[in-house]
Design an enzyme around this catalytic site. Structure first.
Site, PDB file in Angstrom:
ATOM      1  N   SER A  14      -4.964 -40.314  21.007  1.00  0.00           N
ATOM      2  CA  SER A  14      -4.910 -39.306  20.888  1.00  0.00           C
ATOM      3  C   SER A  14      -7.064 -39.137  21.326  1.00  0.00           C
ATOM      4  CB  SER A  14      -4.627 -37.660  20.583  1.00  0.00           C
ATOM      5  OG  SER A  14      -4.596 -36.422  21.303  1.00  0.00           O
ATOM      6  N   ASP A  48       3.008 -38.182  29.612  1.00  0.00           N
ATOM      7  CA  ASP A  48       2.270 -37.823  28.851  1.00  0.00           C
ATOM      8  C   ASP A  48       2.747 -36.465  27.343  1.00  0.00           C
ATOM      9  OD1 ASP A  48       0.302 -36.702  26.756  1.00  0.00           O
ATOM     10  OD2 ASP A  48       0.018 -38.804  26.473  1.00  0.00           O
ATOM     11  N   HIS A  65       3.912 -38.833  22.948  1.00  0.00           N
ATOM     12  CA  HIS A  65       1.762 -38.272  22.860  1.00  0.00           C
ATOM     13  C   HIS A  65       1.412 -39.616  22.000  1.00  0.00           C
ATOM     14  CE1 HIS A  65      -1.449 -37.277  24.173  1.00  0.00           C
ATOM     15  NE2 HIS A  65      -2.302 -36.938  22.386  1.00  0.00           N
TER      16      HIS A  65
END
Length: 564
Positions: free
Chosen positions: A171, A267, A334
């Site tokens: 991330s 995502d 994610h």
């Protein structure tokens, strides 16, 4: 929709189990405080270090933790009272898994490396660099200094002798891996094999449901507050505004170090915060849909599919360069490389029996170049796809040796006599019902006399064309592209448009336009018969592609029945 259901099933498994390799204690880097390399609250930065052994003693993987950003003083003050803004609140031990896992059966390529997890406590993807500290809020914006202090400490602990090294992250940490990738390469020995891996860090400069770009204004605030401009890659900031250099799609084209991107086409963070941010969704129509795609309306699913198309276009700098790799799956997820279950587990995402761990390992060691065409699964208005690209590279200089492994290659043409009268009649009848403006599946079509055995200096002749004015000389790049046969690794040009191939089949392939100005995009279906190439062009996305395919196949079948 079976593929998406499989991903949801896998995510339930991932949520229920975290497979670790034992607790790795925290290391507080107290020496960094004197250098001003501190968390938001002024506390020392920290990391977890599991030492390598055996054949991995001189191999290093530095993985940066994720956790979003803070965009103003209020959100940063709130953040500094948590482990994302202060090492005082961090857990003292951390179980390593996934790409950091220490078990050979779940992480065969990297299990015995020196594995480091850098804790994230600055809120700027390790880019903040402000000297002054406001005594009223006592916030330290020093993310870039934290990153460098940790790297310097690891160099002193043996990374200066690295033979292989990876800078990775999840991330916001994965974005940091992209932004610091070339610097990481420059710090390490020239003889070392150094590459970077981004897991769910390819945040796109996308349009939201209002037609604007909320994420651009969001990143603009991050860059301004943290003073990030001076820490972002100069290769990007010298050409565009600093906040745009927070988007990987504008940074990656200038990167010199090999990069592998792991991302979900749908995502989950980006659908919530890039496509349908709360600030834009005033009527809260997307509140449930963006959290669970099964609860989306048909219109919302079409918008989500459009976001996937934005993602594909933004990823062009990744899959258009041989030294880079991409694992793109259809999960609503994610970060997928952090647990053994998703990294290499039986129920984790995979493409043609290739799991993420194997794809990354093959790419890093240059074991194989693999292109697996897009697979489509349809249910009502939905279509989901998985793509995996891998590359074989020799070294940092970018000299590339590669070989492609295709499940099926484009069939070779067979020479035969042409019945031009039949072709003329069939063409006129076909274009009347299939090529035109609104109401037709195709906007244009070109039929090319093509013999792949002829040298490229002999231009192919246009047998027929409709809806487009193109000259033989303009087709040279396209016919040369066809003769080279490097379909997965190159783009081609028709007229003023550049296309990239999205799927390859026995005697045809599909492509999408990279420089389109159409809201829904543009595509091409290219079909080969014995002595012709049919190029069918259309506007739109998935539904339009299906209609275009059916129309092109109708004419190609007529030619094939005549052995043309």
């Amino acid at each position: 929709m079976g593929r998406l259901k499989q991903c949801w099933s896998s995510l339930l498994v991932l949520a229920a189990m975290v497979i670790g390799t034992g607790a790795v204690p925290i290391t507080y880097l107290q020496s960094a405080v004197a250098k001003g390399a501190v968390c938001l609250d002024g506390s020392a930065p920290a990391y977890h270090f599991d030492k390598g052994f055996g054949s991995g003693i001189n191999n290093w993987i530095v993985h940066m933790e994720g956790g979003g950003w803070c965009t103003d003083v209020a959100s940063c003050i709130k953040r500094k009272g948590t482990m994302k803004g202060s090492s005082k609140f961090m857990n003292k031990d951390f179980g390593f898994s996934g790409i950091l896992g220490g078990k050979q059966n779940t992480n065969p390529d990297f299990y015995n490396w020196n594995r480091i997890k850098v804790r994230y406590c600055d809120g700027s993807s390790f880019t903040g660099n402000v000297e002054a500290v406001n005594p009223a809020n006592k916030l330290f914006f020093r993310g870039a200094r934290v990153w460098r202090a940790v790297i310097d400490d690891l160099m002193a602990k043996g990374m200066k002798n690295a033979q292989n090294a990876i800078l990775s992250g999840c991330s916001a940490g994965a974005l940091a891996a992209i932004l610091h990738c070339d610097t990481f390469r420059a710090i390490l020995p020239r003889t070392a094999r150094v590459k970077c891996v981004s897991d769910a860090g390819y945040f796109i400069h996308g349009k939201d449901i209002s037609g604007g770009s909320y994420i651009q204004s969001y990143y603009s605030k991050v860059v301004a507050l943290h003073g990030s401009a001076k820490s972002l890659p100069l290769s990007c900031t010298s050409k565009m505004r600093p906040e745009l250099c927070f988007f990987p799609q504008y940074v990656v084209p200038f990167m010199r170090t090999p990069l592998f991107v792991i991302n979900a086409a749908f995502d989950s963070w980006q659908i919530k915060n890039v496509l349908a941010p709360t600030a834009v969704d005033k009527r809260k129509e997307w509140k449930t849909c963006k959290l669970d795609l099964k609860k989306c309306s048909a219109a919302q699913l079409k918008t989500v599919q459009g976001f996937r198309d934005q993602m594909m276009r933004a990823l062009s700098p990744v899959h258009s360069t041989p030294s880079r790799g991409l694992f793109l799956d259809s999960c609503h997820a994610h970060c997928q490389g952090g647990s053994a279950a998703s990294w290499s587990g039986a129920k984790g995402p995979q493409v043609a029996n290739t799991k993420i761990a194997k794809a990354v390992g093959n790419w890093f060691y240059g074991r194989i170049f693999t292109f697996i065409p897009i697979s489509r699964e349809r249910e009502s208005t939905q279509s989901f796809e998985i793509v995996i690209w891998g590359n074989k590279t020799s070294d940092f200089t970018g000299e590339v040796r590669r070989r492609s492994l295709l499940h099926k290659s484009i069939s070779q043409f067979r020479g035969t006599s042409m019945d031009s009268a039949f072709v003329d009649r069939a063409w006129e009848k076909w274009v009347t019902g299939n090529v035109g403006s609104s109401g037709h599946p195709l906007k244009a079509a070109v039929l090319i006399n093509y013999d792949p055995t002829l040298p490229s200096r002999l231009l192919s002749t246009i047998a027929e064309q409709e809806g487009i004015d193109i000259y033989p000389v303009e087709l040279k790049q396209f016919t040369d592209f066809m003769r080279r046969g490097n379909l997965p690794t190159e783009t081609f040009v028709l007229g003023s448009n550049q296309y990239i191939i999205t799927s390859i089949h026995e005697n045809w392939f599909a492509a999408r336009c990279l420089n389109t100005t159409q809201p829904a995009g543009e595509g091409a279906i290219v079909m080969q018969t014995a002595v012709y190439v049919l190029v069918a062009l259309y506007d739109g996305s998935i539904g339009s592609a299906s209609q275009a395919m059916a129309a092109a196949d109708q004419f190609a079948s007529q030619l094939s029945r005549k052995n043309l």
